[in-house]
Each structure stands twice: as structure tokens, then as C-alpha cells.
Design a protein around this motif. Structure first.
Motif, PDB file in Angstrom:
ATOM      1  N   PHE A 143      -9.028  -6.939  -4.890  1.00  0.00           N
ATOM      2  CA  PHE A 143      -8.986  -5.616  -4.666  1.00  0.00           C
ATOM      3  C   PHE A 143      -7.701  -5.736  -3.483  1.00  0.00           C
TER       4      PHE A 143
ATOM      5  N   ARG B  85     -10.708   4.931   0.994  1.00  0.00           N
ATOM      6  CA  ARG B  85     -10.313   4.526  -0.278  1.00  0.00           C
ATOM      7  C   ARG B  85      -9.411   5.604  -0.900  1.00  0.00           C
TER       8      ARG B  85
ATOM      9  N   HIS C 113      -7.407   6.543  -4.717  1.00  0.00           N
ATOM     10  CA  HIS C 113      -7.373   6.117  -6.086  1.00  0.00           C
ATOM     11  C   HIS C 113      -5.997   6.417  -6.470  1.00  0.00           C
ATOM     12  N   ASN C 114      -5.249   5.461  -7.427  1.00  0.00           N
ATOM     13  CA  ASN C 114      -3.807   5.959  -7.904  1.00  0.00           C
ATOM     14  C   ASN C 114      -2.896   6.269  -6.923  1.00  0.00           C
TER      15      ASN C 114
ATOM     16  N   SER D  30      -4.197   0.938  -8.314  1.00  0.00           N
ATOM     17  CA  SER D  30      -5.093   1.657  -8.833  1.00  0.00           C
ATOM     18  C   SER D  30      -6.265   2.228  -7.958  1.00  0.00           C
ATOM     19  N   GLU D  31      -6.541   1.310  -7.109  1.00  0.00           N
ATOM     20  CA  GLU D  31      -7.390   1.591  -5.709  1.00  0.00           C
ATOM     21  C   GLU D  31      -6.835   0.876  -4.605  1.00  0.00           C
TER      22      GLU D  31
ATOM     23  N   ILE E 246      -7.512   0.396  -0.417  1.00  0.00           N
ATOM     24  CA  ILE E 246      -8.252   0.568   0.965  1.00  0.00           C
ATOM     25  C   ILE E 246      -7.721   0.552   2.097  1.00  0.00           C
TER      26      ILE E 246
END
Length: 113
Positions: free
Chosen positions: A63, A85, A87-88, A99-100, A102
Motif C-alpha cells: 500500500f 485515507r 480513494h482514487n 487507488s488508495e 494514506i
């Protein structure tokens, strides 16, 4: 005959329950190091616009995190403090969509005892 079928069904249900419980506990394949969710080993890193983007590996998963500019080396085991977090998430500086991702407030090299 009924007892044999019932015993077989119970055995299957019990095995299914044990497999579900193992997955819920985050069981990993043998030989894969398990770490807390806020840790990982640096696989790669990219510095851009005040951030260091780090690809981390943890228990067979990879990740990405984004931290304030930080000096890190591949293979370094770090711990981080998560902020949010996304997303995209598209980084215009890197011209890349994660896509993710953090976002973290800080990172710390983990010192082995």
C-alpha cells in the motif's frame, strides 16, 4: 444413517467456522511477517512537492502512504501515524492516480530490540 449425515454436516460447519475465524484474525501464509496495520517495510519511495510517497509491504500486502518529506531507504521498517485515507487520489505533481493513499502526519524508523 441420519447420525452419520448429521455428524458430517456438523464437521463441515465446524471447519467452515474455523476458516472464517482464522481469516477474521488476519491469518497469513507461513513465513509472511505480520506487523501492526500502521507499520510496513519500504518497497519504494518518491519525493514530490513537500511529500514523500512510500510504497510499504506488510504481511503480503502493499500500500502507499504520503508523509511530510522524509529520508527513507528501501527495506527500512517504519511506523506511521495515519491522518486520512483517500480513494482514487490523483497526484498532479506525479501525474499518477493511487487507488488508495494514506496521508500520515509522521513516520518513525522502527528500532529492533
Amino acid at each position: 444413517m441420519f447420525r452419520t449425515v448429521s455428524a458430517g454436516i456438523l464437521a463441515i460447519l465446524f471447519m467452515s467456522f474455523n476458516l472464517s475465524a482464522a481469516r477474521a484474525e488476519g491469518a497469513r501464509a507461513p513465513g509472511v511477517e505480520t506487523m501492526p496495520a500502521n507499520e510496513g517495510v519500504v518497497v519504494s519511495s518518491i519525493d514530490a512537492a513537500g511529500y514523500t510517497y512510500m510504497e510499504l509491504a506488510n504481511g503480503g500486502k502493499k500500500f502507499w502512504i504520503a508523509a511530510p518529506t522524509t529520508k527513507v531507504s528501501n527495506g527500512e521498517h517504519i511506523r506511521f501515524v495515519e491522518s486520512m485515507r483517500m480513494h482514487n487520489f490523483t497526484s498532479k505533481t506525479l501525474n499518477r492516480t493511487f487507488s488508495e493513499l494514506i496521508f500520515v502526519t509522521s513516520t518513525q524508523a522502527k528500532i529492533e530490540k
